[in-house]
Design a protein around this motif. Structure first.
Motif, PDB file in Angstrom:
ATOM      1  N   HIS A 310       0.820  -1.209   0.000  1.00 19.07           N
ATOM      2  CA  HIS A 310       0.000   0.000   0.000  1.00 19.07           C
ATOM      3  C   HIS A 310       0.855   1.261   0.000  1.00 19.07           C
ATOM      4  CE1 HIS A 310      -3.687  -2.195   0.278  1.00 19.07           C
ATOM      5  NE2 HIS A 310      -3.420  -2.709   1.480  1.00 19.07           N
ATOM      6  N   GLU A 311       2.027   1.180   0.640  1.00 19.02           N
ATOM      7  CA  GLU A 311       2.913   2.359   0.677  1.00 19.02           C
ATOM      8  C   GLU A 311       3.714   2.504  -0.611  1.00 19.02           C
ATOM      9  OE1 GLU A 311       3.092  -0.160   2.798  1.00 19.02           O
ATOM     10  OE2 GLU A 311       2.076   0.617   4.598  1.00 19.02           O
ATOM     11  N   LEU A 312       3.590   1.518  -1.529  1.00 20.63           N
ATOM     12  CA  LEU A 312       4.310   1.524  -2.814  1.00 20.63           C
ATOM     13  C   LEU A 312       5.823   1.525  -2.599  1.00 20.63           C
ATOM     14  CD1 LEU A 312       2.097   4.090  -4.799  1.00 20.63           C
ATOM     15  CD2 LEU A 312       1.899   1.599  -4.733  1.00 20.63           C
ATOM     16  N   THR A 313       6.258   0.757  -1.581  1.00 24.58           N
ATOM     17  CA  THR A 313       7.692   0.684  -1.299  1.00 24.58           C
ATOM     18  C   THR A 313       8.223  -0.750  -1.341  1.00 24.58           C
ATOM     19  OG1 THR A 313       7.204   0.623   1.073  1.00 24.58           O
ATOM     20  CG2 THR A 313       7.700   2.774   0.108  1.00 24.58           C
ATOM     21  N   SER A 314       7.373  -1.727  -1.664  1.00 28.22           N
ATOM     22  CA  SER A 314       7.848  -3.101  -1.780  1.00 28.22           C
ATOM     23  C   SER A 314       7.071  -3.812  -2.879  1.00 28.22           C
ATOM     24  CB  SER A 314       7.694  -3.855  -0.450  1.00 28.22           C
ATOM     25  OG  SER A 314       6.332  -4.117  -0.181  1.00 28.22           O
ATOM     26  N   LEU A 315       7.694  -4.867  -3.438  1.00 26.40           N
ATOM     27  CA  LEU A 315       7.084  -5.625  -4.513  1.00 26.40           C
ATOM     28  C   LEU A 315       7.401  -7.100  -4.328  1.00 26.40           C
ATOM     29  CD1 LEU A 315       9.299  -5.645  -7.649  1.00 26.40           C
ATOM     30  CD2 LEU A 315       9.883  -4.131  -5.775  1.00 26.40           C
ATOM     31  N   GLN A 316       6.489  -7.949  -4.798  1.00 30.96           N
ATOM     32  CA  GLN A 316       6.721  -9.387  -4.798  1.00 30.96           C
ATOM     33  C   GLN A 316       5.898 -10.019  -5.909  1.00 30.96           C
ATOM     34  OE1 GLN A 316       4.606  -9.387  -0.734  1.00 30.96           O
ATOM     35  NE2 GLN A 316       4.510 -11.536  -1.391  1.00 30.96           N
ATOM     36  N   TYR A 317       6.320 -11.203  -6.329  1.00 28.40           N
ATOM     37  CA  TYR A 317       5.682 -11.890  -7.455  1.00 28.40           C
ATOM     38  C   TYR A 317       4.499 -12.712  -6.966  1.00 28.40           C
ATOM     39  CZ  TYR A 317       5.257 -14.695 -11.703  1.00 28.40           C
ATOM     40  OH  TYR A 317       4.789 -15.298 -12.847  1.00 28.40           O
ATOM     41  N   THR A 318       3.437 -12.744  -7.762  1.00 31.23           N
ATOM     42  CA  THR A 318       2.278 -13.563  -7.471  1.00 31.23           C
ATOM     43  C   THR A 318       1.886 -14.329  -8.722  1.00 31.23           C
ATOM     44  OG1 THR A 318      -0.065 -13.555  -6.855  1.00 31.23           O
ATOM     45  CG2 THR A 318       0.764 -11.593  -7.943  1.00 31.23           C
ATOM     46  N   SER A 319       1.498 -15.581  -8.533  1.00 27.32           N
ATOM     47  CA  SER A 319       1.128 -16.421  -9.681  1.00 27.32           C
ATOM     48  C   SER A 319      -0.268 -16.116 -10.189  1.00 27.32           C
ATOM     49  CB  SER A 319       1.222 -17.905  -9.300  1.00 27.32           C
ATOM     50  OG  SER A 319       0.403 -18.173  -8.168  1.00 27.32           O
ATOM     51  N   GLN A 320      -1.026 -15.322  -9.446  1.00 27.99           N
ATOM     52  CA  GLN A 320      -2.372 -14.929  -9.869  1.00 27.99           C
ATOM     53  C   GLN A 320      -2.328 -13.485 -10.358  1.00 27.99           C
ATOM     54  OE1 GLN A 320      -4.904 -17.022 -10.040  1.00 27.99           O
ATOM     55  NE2 GLN A 320      -3.692 -18.680  -9.143  1.00 27.99           N
ATOM     56  N   PRO A 321      -2.234 -13.271 -11.684  1.00 21.99           N
ATOM     57  CA  PRO A 321      -2.117 -11.892 -12.191  1.00 21.99           C
ATOM     58  C   PRO A 321      -3.363 -11.064 -11.900  1.00 21.99           C
ATOM     59  CG  PRO A 321      -2.485 -13.422 -14.003  1.00 21.99           C
ATOM     60  CD  PRO A 321      -2.271 -14.260 -12.782  1.00 21.99           C
ATOM     61  N   HIS A 322      -3.129  -9.793 -11.636  1.00 19.70           N
ATOM     62  CA  HIS A 322      -4.227  -8.863 -11.423  1.00 19.70           C
ATOM     63  C   HIS A 322      -4.809  -8.448 -12.774  1.00 19.70           C
ATOM     64  CE1 HIS A 322      -2.812  -8.562  -7.311  1.00 19.70           C
ATOM     65  NE2 HIS A 322      -1.591  -8.296  -7.770  1.00 19.70           N
ATOM     66  N   ARG A 323      -6.074  -8.075 -12.761  1.00 17.90           N
ATOM     67  CA  ARG A 323      -6.703  -7.551 -13.979  1.00 17.90           C
ATOM     68  C   ARG A 323      -6.440  -6.049 -14.029  1.00 17.90           C
ATOM     69  NH1 ARG A 323     -10.292  -9.241 -17.684  1.00 17.90           N
ATOM     70  NH2 ARG A 323     -11.608  -7.682 -18.712  1.00 17.90           N
ATOM     71  N   LEU A 324      -5.517  -5.663 -14.901  1.00 18.93           N
ATOM     72  CA  LEU A 324      -5.095  -4.269 -14.991  1.00 18.93           C
ATOM     73  C   LEU A 324      -5.286  -3.746 -16.407  1.00 18.93           C
ATOM     74  CD1 LEU A 324      -1.768  -4.508 -12.941  1.00 18.93           C
ATOM     75  CD2 LEU A 324      -3.976  -3.644 -12.153  1.00 18.93           C
ATOM     76  N   PRO A 325      -5.495  -2.449 -16.570  1.00 18.93           N
ATOM     77  CA  PRO A 325      -5.671  -1.882 -17.923  1.00 18.93           C
ATOM     78  C   PRO A 325      -4.395  -1.993 -18.746  1.00 18.93           C
ATOM     79  CG  PRO A 325      -5.542  -0.144 -16.277  1.00 18.93           C
ATOM     80  CD  PRO A 325      -5.644  -1.437 -15.534  1.00 18.93           C
ATOM     81  N   ASP A 326      -4.570  -2.078 -20.056  1.00 20.96           N
ATOM     82  CA  ASP A 326      -3.452  -2.239 -20.985  1.00 20.96           C
ATOM     83  C   ASP A 326      -2.944  -0.863 -21.397  1.00 20.96           C
ATOM     84  OD1 ASP A 326      -1.605  -3.276 -22.707  1.00 20.96           O
ATOM     85  OD2 ASP A 326      -3.026  -3.707 -24.315  1.00 20.96           O
ATOM     86  N   ASN A 327      -2.400  -0.114 -20.424  1.00 19.23           N
ATOM     87  CA  ASN A 327      -1.901   1.227 -20.720  1.00 19.23           C
ATOM     88  C   ASN A 327      -0.469   1.154 -21.249  1.00 19.23           C
ATOM     89  OD1 ASN A 327      -1.606   0.363 -17.909  1.00 19.23           O
ATOM     90  ND2 ASN A 327      -0.295   2.160 -17.708  1.00 19.23           N
ATOM     91  N   PRO A 328      -0.051   2.142 -22.042  1.00 16.16           N
ATOM     92  CA  PRO A 328       1.279   2.080 -22.688  1.00 16.16           C
ATOM     93  C   PRO A 328       2.443   2.085 -21.707  1.00 16.16           C
ATOM     94  CG  PRO A 328      -0.040   3.923 -23.568  1.00 16.16           C
ATOM     95  CD  PRO A 328      -0.810   3.315 -22.456  1.00 16.16           C
ATOM     96  N   GLU A 329       2.269   2.627 -20.492  1.00 19.41           N
ATOM     97  CA  GLU A 329       3.391   2.701 -19.554  1.00 19.41           C
ATOM     98  C   GLU A 329       3.694   1.358 -18.890  1.00 19.41           C
ATOM     99  OE1 GLU A 329       1.017   6.493 -19.630  1.00 19.41           O
ATOM    100  OE2 GLU A 329       0.546   4.405 -19.194  1.00 19.41           O
ATOM    101  N   ARG A 330       2.775   0.414 -18.967  1.00 21.09           N
ATOM    102  CA  ARG A 330       2.887  -0.817 -18.203  1.00 21.09           C
ATOM    103  C   ARG A 330       3.805  -1.833 -18.901  1.00 21.09           C
ATOM    104  NH1 ARG A 330      -0.042  -1.858 -14.201  1.00 21.09           N
ATOM    105  NH2 ARG A 330      -1.686  -0.426 -14.880  1.00 21.09           N
ATOM    106  N   PHE A 331       4.564  -2.585 -18.085  1.00 24.51           N
ATOM    107  CA  PHE A 331       5.336  -3.716 -18.599  1.00 24.51           C
ATOM    108  C   PHE A 331       4.384  -4.902 -18.761  1.00 24.51           C
ATOM    109  CE2 PHE A 331       8.680  -1.156 -16.700  1.00 24.51           C
ATOM    110  CZ  PHE A 331       9.686  -1.244 -17.653  1.00 24.51           C
ATOM    111  N   HIS A 332       4.355  -5.481 -19.973  1.00 23.66           N
ATOM    112  CA  HIS A 332       3.378  -6.526 -20.277  1.00 23.66           C
ATOM    113  C   HIS A 332       3.986  -7.923 -20.353  1.00 23.66           C
ATOM    114  CE1 HIS A 332       0.456  -3.399 -21.170  1.00 23.66           C
ATOM    115  NE2 HIS A 332       1.343  -2.818 -21.960  1.00 23.66           N
ATOM    116  N   MET A 333       5.307  -8.023 -20.531  1.00 25.31           N
ATOM    117  CA  MET A 333       5.908  -9.327 -20.806  1.00 25.31           C
ATOM    118  C   MET A 333       6.715  -9.878 -19.638  1.00 25.31           C
ATOM    119  SD  MET A 333       4.736  -9.858 -23.777  1.00 25.31           S
ATOM    120  CE  MET A 333       5.659 -11.333 -24.176  1.00 25.31           C
ATOM    121  N   SER A 334       7.166  -9.018 -18.749  1.00 20.56           N
ATOM    122  CA  SER A 334       8.051  -9.473 -17.674  1.00 20.56           C
ATOM    123  C   SER A 334       7.673  -8.762 -16.381  1.00 20.56           C
ATOM    124  CB  SER A 334       9.508  -9.178 -18.049  1.00 20.56           C
ATOM    125  OG  SER A 334      10.391  -9.718 -17.102  1.00 20.56           O
TER     126      SER A 334
END
Length: 482
Positions: A310-334
């Motif tokens: 929530h603080e946008l200061t940590s990240l981790q991988y999840t096998s269940q992808p979120h449903r997110l918009p296909d915006n140009p800034e987003r990484f789609h392959m990795s």
């Protein structure tokens, strides 16, 4: 031709254009011409002369030949009605089969039309070839239109998803903002209560002291009043012998007045202590409860398989992808994400707690990196990074450079000096031991870059904050009491 039109076609043709009359006009010499043809002749040749007999006309605007006009219209109508013979379409002007296509006027013509003045200098091709060319051109146009339609359908779907995502983002961000301010408000409420309690405690202490002083003063006043009354009676009522007999005791009582009134320092509330730089002191205390992160992750760039705190200061991988918009800034392959702020000058650093994560890449990436295809995180692709993969630390050069690390890195410090063109990595647990350094002349913004395919989080460590107060007029720091 219809039976109502019994004149030969030559009598219904204009001597100038040799086609059927269109809006015919009649000259005094009884010759008729198309109105347009006559005006063109008069404008370019002999004004107001008959093109046939050269006789001069008396009027600039000859009258319409209504009878001839009706005959020509009847002829045209009869040709239209009989223009279809089986499946063959005939020329409405000449009744001939339409064998050619005029590339200039974009219309089918017959042999007579092709030889007429209207199409004489125009490029014409057989109707079969023209039809095939037209089909080919239309097929290409159809493919383009279909491609555009498909793109618009995808755009509409993406826009609808983004619309829903924008609403969800707004609601979630609003909730988090409210939660953070609830924490801040709670801190301020608690701090306010503590300050008021301290004030109340001092008030009760000072009031108790003053009440004790009042009680003592009242007791002293009562004793003195009684003494004054006794002495007064001795002076006024007793005879001289009795006064002298009690003189010693009376004088001793008169001299025994006790201690006089004492003035107590600091009896009032220490208002200055409670109000001195109150906002500053509360804010300084608040800093101890507030963390500052040198890098904030940008969720609009995060791959759907990454979970951000929530603080946008940590990240981790999840096998269940979120449903997110296909915006140009987003990484789609990795499973990648960038920091929020682009850096284009100065020196910057941040420390990442890698912990138990055994599959990560850290560093910086330029604005123009590819985000819809999988590429190596190397300098030629706009990345300056180091990684841990298969228990081996490597600097992502071309080819990758193996790094000598004696113990597992729990933390990595990334340092960027944009002006000098350096990206360096250090081990903060071992006195900032240098791990690797890239050199590159930057020409665009770069962003902090993170990648992981591990369920163990990567966490950006907060930095300690210090408060410095500058003395007015000097610019020198000075000590401010708590």
């Amino acid at each position: 031709m219809s039976s109502s039109v019994c004149l030969p076609e030559e009598d219904l043709s204009c001597p100038v254009c040799c086609d059927i009359f269109r809006d015919p006009v009649l000259l005094p010499c009884s010759h008729s011409f198309c109105k347009t043809c006559l005006q063109c002749y008069w404008n370019t040749s002999a004004p107001r002369q008959c093109p046939v007999c050269r006789r001069r006309a008396s009027k600039r605007t000859p009258p319409s030949n209504l009878a001839l006009k009706n005959l020509c219209e009847a002829l045209q109508q009869s040709r239209i009605q009989s223009s279809v013979e089986g499946n063959r379409v005939l020329c409405s002007l000449h009744g001939e089969r339409l064998r050619f296509f005029c590339l200039v006027d974009k219309q089918p013509v017959c042999v007579v039309c092709q030889a007429s003045k209207i199409h004489k200098n125009h490029d014409c091709v057989p109707t079969e070839k023209a039809a095939q060319d037209c089909k080919d051109e239309l097929n290409v146009a159809l493919k383009t239109l279909q491609h555009t339609l498909d793109s618009l359908i995808r755009l509409k779907g993406t826009s609808e998803e983004m619309l829903e995502s924008i609403k969800n983002q707004s609601l979630e961000t609003e909730r988090q903002i409210k939660d953070l301010f609830v924490e801040l408000h709670q801190f301020l409420y608690e701090e306010e209560a503590a300050r008021l309690a301290a004030l109340k405690e001092e008030e009760e202490e000072k009031i108790g002291l003053m009440k004790s002083m009042v009680t003592k003063a009242a007791a002293g006043m009562l004793y003195l009043k009684e003494t004054i009354t006794v002495i007064t009676q001795e002076i006024t009522d007793a005879d001289d012998m009795a006064l002298l007999q009690n003189c010693k005791a009376t004088i001793e009582r008169a001299q025994c007045t006790g201690q006089g009134p004492e003035r107590i320092s600091g009896a009032l509330i220490d208002v200055a202590k409670h109000l001195c730089n109150l906002k500053y002191r509360v804010w300084k205390k608040m800093i101890l409860h507030v963390e500052y992160s040198p890098v904030t992750l940008d969720p609009n760039t995060a791959h759907p398989c990454l979970f951000l705190s929530h603080e946008l200061t940590s990240l981790q991988y999840t096998s269940q992808p979120h449903r997110l918009p296909d915006n140009p800034e987003r990484f789609h392959m990795s499973a990648e994400v960038l920091g929020m702020t682009g850096l284009c000058s100065g020196s910057h650093c941040w420390v990442v707690d890698t912990g138990c994560n055994n599959d990560w890449i850290l560093g910086v990436a330029c604005t123009s990196v590819t985000r819809n295809a999988e590429v190596q995180a190397r300098p030629e692709n706009g990345f300056w990074t180091m990684c841990l993969r298969d228990r081996e630390y490597r600097a992502m050069t071309s080819p990758p450079t193996a790094m000598t690390v004696t113990e597992k890195l729990k933390r990595v410090r990334v340092q960027l000096d944009w002006d000098k063109g350096q990206v360096s990595f250090f081990d903060p647990a071992d006195d900032d031991t240098p791990l690797y350094s890239f050199s590159h002349k930057f020409t665009e913004k770069v962003f902090p870059y993170f990648y992981t395919q591990s369920k163990h989080p990567l966490r950006i460590l907060p930095e300690r904050m210090c408060v410095t107060v500058q003395q007015s007029g000097t610019g020198h720091p000075c000590t401010v009491p708590d």
